[in-house]
Design a protein around this motif. Sequence first.
Motif, PDB file in Angstrom:
ATOM      1  N   TRP A  43       0.829  -1.209   0.000  1.00 57.38           N
ATOM      2  CA  TRP A  43       0.000   0.000   0.000  1.00 57.38           C
ATOM      3  C   TRP A  43       0.862   1.258   0.000  1.00 57.38           C
ATOM      4  O   TRP A  43       0.439   2.297  -0.526  1.00 57.38           O
ATOM      5  N   ASP A  44       2.063   1.204   0.580  1.00 56.42           N
ATOM      6  CA  ASP A  44       2.976   2.344   0.458  1.00 56.42           C
ATOM      7  C   ASP A  44       3.362   2.564  -1.005  1.00 56.42           C
ATOM      8  O   ASP A  44       3.479   3.709  -1.464  1.00 56.42           O
ATOM      9  N   LEU A  45       3.550   1.449  -1.721  1.00 59.25           N
ATOM     10  CA  LEU A  45       3.878   1.561  -3.147  1.00 59.25           C
ATOM     11  C   LEU A  45       2.705   2.141  -3.929  1.00 59.25           C
ATOM     12  O   LEU A  45       2.893   3.008  -4.798  1.00 59.25           O
ATOM     13  N   VAL A  46       1.489   1.686  -3.625  1.00 65.65           N
ATOM     14  CA  VAL A  46       0.301   2.239  -4.283  1.00 65.65           C
ATOM     15  C   VAL A  46       0.179   3.735  -3.981  1.00 65.65           C
ATOM     16  O   VAL A  46      -0.112   4.556  -4.865  1.00 65.65           O
ATOM     17  N   HIS A  47       0.414   4.095  -2.716  1.00 67.00           N
ATOM     18  CA  HIS A  47       0.337   5.509  -2.315  1.00 67.00           C
ATOM     19  C   HIS A  47       1.345   6.356  -3.084  1.00 67.00           C
ATOM     20  O   HIS A  47       1.011   7.459  -3.578  1.00 67.00           O
ATOM     21  N   LEU A  48       2.578   5.870  -3.191  1.00 66.36           N
ATOM     22  CA  LEU A  48       3.605   6.632  -3.899  1.00 66.36           C
ATOM     23  C   LEU A  48       3.251   6.787  -5.375  1.00 66.36           C
ATOM     24  O   LEU A  48       3.475   7.856  -5.972  1.00 66.36           O
ATOM     25  N   ARG A  49       2.704   5.743  -5.967  1.00 69.51           N
ATOM     26  CA  ARG A  49       2.352   5.832  -7.387  1.00 69.51           C
ATOM     27  C   ARG A  49       1.184   6.786  -7.609  1.00 69.51           C
ATOM     28  O   ARG A  49       1.131   7.492  -8.624  1.00 69.51           O
ATOM     29  N   GLU A  50       0.238   6.814  -6.666  1.00 65.37           N
ATOM     30  CA  GLU A  50      -0.840   7.804  -6.801  1.00 65.37           C
ATOM     31  C   GLU A  50      -0.295   9.208  -6.576  1.00 65.37           C
ATOM     32  O   GLU A  50      -0.697  10.165  -7.260  1.00 65.37           O
ATOM     33  N   GLN A  51       0.646   9.347  -5.642  1.00 68.13           N
ATOM     34  CA  GLN A  51       1.282  10.642  -5.426  1.00 68.13           C
ATOM     35  C   GLN A  51       2.019  11.100  -6.683  1.00 68.13           C
ATOM     36  O   GLN A  51       1.950  12.278  -7.056  1.00 68.13           O
ATOM     37  N   ILE A  52       2.709  10.174  -7.334  1.00 67.11           N
ATOM     38  CA  ILE A  52       3.420  10.510  -8.575  1.00 67.11           C
ATOM     39  C   ILE A  52       2.436  10.955  -9.653  1.00 67.11           C
ATOM     40  O   ILE A  52       2.669  11.932 -10.380  1.00 67.11           O
ATOM     41  N   ARG A  53       1.318  10.237  -9.740  1.00 68.57           N
ATOM     42  CA  ARG A  53       0.307  10.617 -10.744  1.00 68.57           C
ATOM     43  C   ARG A  53      -0.228  12.026 -10.482  1.00 68.57           C
ATOM     44  O   ARG A  53      -0.360  12.840 -11.402  1.00 68.57           O
ATOM     45  N   LEU A  54      -0.510  12.324  -9.211  1.00 67.25           N
ATOM     46  CA  LEU A  54      -1.040  13.645  -8.879  1.00 67.25           C
ATOM     47  C   LEU A  54      -0.002  14.741  -9.112  1.00 67.25           C
ATOM     48  O   LEU A  54      -0.340  15.854  -9.553  1.00 67.25           O
ATOM     49  N   LEU A  55       1.259  14.432  -8.815  1.00 64.66           N
ATOM     50  CA  LEU A  55       2.310  15.416  -9.064  1.00 64.66           C
ATOM     51  C   LEU A  55       2.446  15.710 -10.557  1.00 64.66           C
ATOM     52  O   LEU A  55       2.644  16.871 -10.959  1.00 64.66           O
ATOM     53  N   LYS A  56       2.355  14.676 -11.384  1.00 59.67           N
ATOM     54  CA  LYS A  56       2.438  14.900 -12.835  1.00 59.67           C
ATOM     55  C   LYS A  56       1.270  15.738 -13.325  1.00 59.67           C
ATOM     56  O   LYS A  56       1.441  16.627 -14.181  1.00 59.67           O
ATOM     57  N   GLU A  57       0.081  15.490 -12.781  1.00 55.56           N
ATOM     58  CA  GLU A  57      -1.072  16.299 -13.167  1.00 55.56           C
ATOM     59  C   GLU A  57      -0.896  17.746 -12.708  1.00 55.56           C
ATOM     60  O   GLU A  57      -1.274  18.691 -13.421  1.00 55.56           O
ATOM     61  N   THR A  58      -0.314  17.910 -11.514  1.00 52.60           N
ATOM     62  CA  THR A  58      -0.082  19.261 -11.000  1.00 52.60           C
ATOM     63  C   THR A  58       0.945  19.998 -11.859  1.00 52.60           C
ATOM     64  O   THR A  58       0.806  21.211 -12.122  1.00 52.60           O
ATOM     65  N   ILE A  59       1.973  19.292 -12.297  1.00 53.41           N
ATOM     66  CA  ILE A  59       2.976  19.911 -13.180  1.00 53.41           C
ATOM     67  C   ILE A  59       2.338  20.335 -14.496  1.00 53.41           C
ATOM     68  O   ILE A  59       2.626  21.423 -15.026  1.00 53.41           O
ATOM     69  N   GLN A  60       1.452  19.474 -15.018  1.00 56.58           N
ATOM     70  CA  GLN A  60       0.758  19.844 -16.268  1.00 56.58           C
ATOM     71  C   GLN A  60      -0.108  21.090 -16.055  1.00 56.58           C
ATOM     72  O   GLN A  60      -0.158  21.982 -16.913  1.00 56.58           O
ATOM     73  N   GLU A  61      -0.808  21.154 -14.906  1.00 57.78           N
ATOM     74  CA  GLU A  61      -1.633  22.332 -14.626  1.00 57.78           C
ATOM     75  C   GLU A  61      -0.763  23.576 -14.477  1.00 57.78           C
ATOM     76  O   GLU A  61      -1.111  24.678 -14.959  1.00 57.78           O
ATOM     77  N   ASN A  62       0.382  23.411 -13.792  1.00 59.20           N
ATOM     78  CA  ASN A  62       1.311  24.532 -13.640  1.00 59.20           C
ATOM     79  C   ASN A  62       1.835  24.998 -14.998  1.00 59.20           C
ATOM     80  O   ASN A  62       2.010  26.204 -15.232  1.00 59.20           O
ATOM     81  N   ASP A  63       2.089  24.047 -15.920  1.00 58.67           N
ATOM     82  CA  ASP A  63       2.554  24.407 -17.263  1.00 58.67           C
ATOM     83  C   ASP A  63       1.501  25.231 -18.008  1.00 58.67           C
ATOM     84  O   ASP A  63       1.843  26.158 -18.769  1.00 58.67           O
TER      85      ASP A  63
ATOM     86  N   ASP B 225      14.622  -7.012  -9.430  1.00 57.10           N
ATOM     87  CA  ASP B 225      14.259  -6.213 -10.595  1.00 57.10           C
ATOM     88  C   ASP B 225      12.841  -6.514 -11.081  1.00 57.10           C
ATOM     89  O   ASP B 225      12.478  -6.137 -12.187  1.00 57.10           O
ATOM     90  N   THR B 226      12.032  -7.160 -10.239  1.00 55.93           N
ATOM     91  CA  THR B 226      10.653  -7.443 -10.626  1.00 55.93           C
ATOM     92  C   THR B 226       9.856  -6.144 -10.668  1.00 55.93           C
ATOM     93  O   THR B 226       9.880  -5.358  -9.720  1.00 55.93           O
ATOM     94  N   LYS B 227       9.156  -5.930 -11.750  1.00 60.49           N
ATOM     95  CA  LYS B 227       8.282  -4.759 -11.886  1.00 60.49           C
ATOM     96  C   LYS B 227       6.893  -5.169 -11.426  1.00 60.49           C
ATOM     97  O   LYS B 227       6.212  -5.961 -12.074  1.00 60.49           O
ATOM     98  N   ILE B 228       6.471  -4.643 -10.289  1.00 60.76           N
ATOM     99  CA  ILE B 228       5.210  -5.045  -9.679  1.00 60.76           C
ATOM    100  C   ILE B 228       4.122  -4.061 -10.077  1.00 60.76           C
ATOM    101  O   ILE B 228       4.227  -2.861  -9.837  1.00 60.76           O
ATOM    102  N   GLN B 229       3.060  -4.579 -10.681  1.00 63.57           N
ATOM    103  CA  GLN B 229       1.921  -3.754 -11.072  1.00 63.57           C
ATOM    104  C   GLN B 229       0.953  -3.640  -9.899  1.00 63.57           C
ATOM    105  O   GLN B 229       0.669  -4.610  -9.225  1.00 63.57           O
ATOM    106  N   THR B 230       0.457  -2.436  -9.657  1.00 62.46           N
ATOM    107  CA  THR B 230      -0.475  -2.174  -8.563  1.00 62.46           C
ATOM    108  C   THR B 230      -1.638  -1.335  -9.077  1.00 62.46           C
ATOM    109  O   THR B 230      -1.576  -0.793 -10.186  1.00 62.46           O
TER     110      THR B 230
END
Length: 353
Positions: free
Chosen positions: A144-164, A221-226
């Motif tokens: 769930w920490d990994l899921v949280h970080l990935r949602e945080q990353i998604r929101l940050l990217k959206e925020t950067i797009q809005e800032n742009d 090096d396993t890429k875990i999908q969440t």
Amino acid sequence: MNRKQDDLKWATALAAGMHLAASVSWAGEIELMSVDELPRILGEKNQNVRGARLQVDAAQARTGYLLRSYLPTLEVIGGGEFFQTSRYSWLLQPYGYAEARWNLFQGGRDFFESKSRGAQLQAASSQAKKVQAGELALARKHYWDLVHLREQIRLLKETIQENDRHLAAASRRISRGVTTDTDRLDFEIQKSLLQEELASAEHDEGLEQVQLSAVLGTPEDTKIQTPVHLPHDHDDDLQSGPPPVGDDQHDIAYLRSNQESALQEARKTALWWAPSVDLYGGFYSYTTRDRDFLEITLRNDLVAGVRLNWRIFDGLQSQAEANAAHARAQALENQMAQQARRTKADLYVACEE
């Protein structure tokens, strides 16, 4: 203005450095995973869980002692010796015997030994469940920490797009002379700060994935999908308070099983004085050193009989062992009571949180 430009350069450089550190190549195997799959993967790949299950298998192999104690045993010994005795010169002769024993009665000690081994099996099973639960809790936390970080990353990217978009709008206003470069510089600094935070989150995501892979026992090096979003569910049953604490709690069940094993061990040891009765029979071949005959047939015996073994006094050794086993049982009873209080408190705090 110069201060803002310096801040912009510093933030941009720091963001670039953290983004470089976060750009780890996760080109390994892709593991499609939901939280419900964690128990299965742990059971298959986590070596702590597998080791605990093997401990259960080891304890299982020691059960059935009571039935096996009534099975006959067969012992065969053979050899040869070169010797000189009495009036005979040096001789080379074989010797040996084959003997079968059949337990009829062991004073009840075999019964309590069987009960003790059964309790040890229950203890190993409880310990295996405890290990499974502990590893699963750790895996779920990292998941769930990994899921949280990935949602945080998604929101940050959206925020950067809005800032742009705001940055582009500010540039248009500056080109029309409506505003000054200060507005654009504010958005540029904000973008650099957001990129810095994004790089940090991406770096943490990689580390979290390494930790989750270690718990699960998968390659680093396993890429875990969440899931993309964190679900927000309510469990109304938790509002009614913590569940009752009983023997189904792994820590308590483990202590209770060990206490039962110690009690059975004490009962078995306390029966040191009880006699045991065996049937036995066999074929025995002696040498001339034991039987004063040269012909081998005259040195052979066939035997069948009943043996009573009754220990009258053992120097109080068994009594000391029985007292020690009783003390261990009492110690485990106290630990179990304390663990029950602690578990009840932990459950209450968990429900409140």
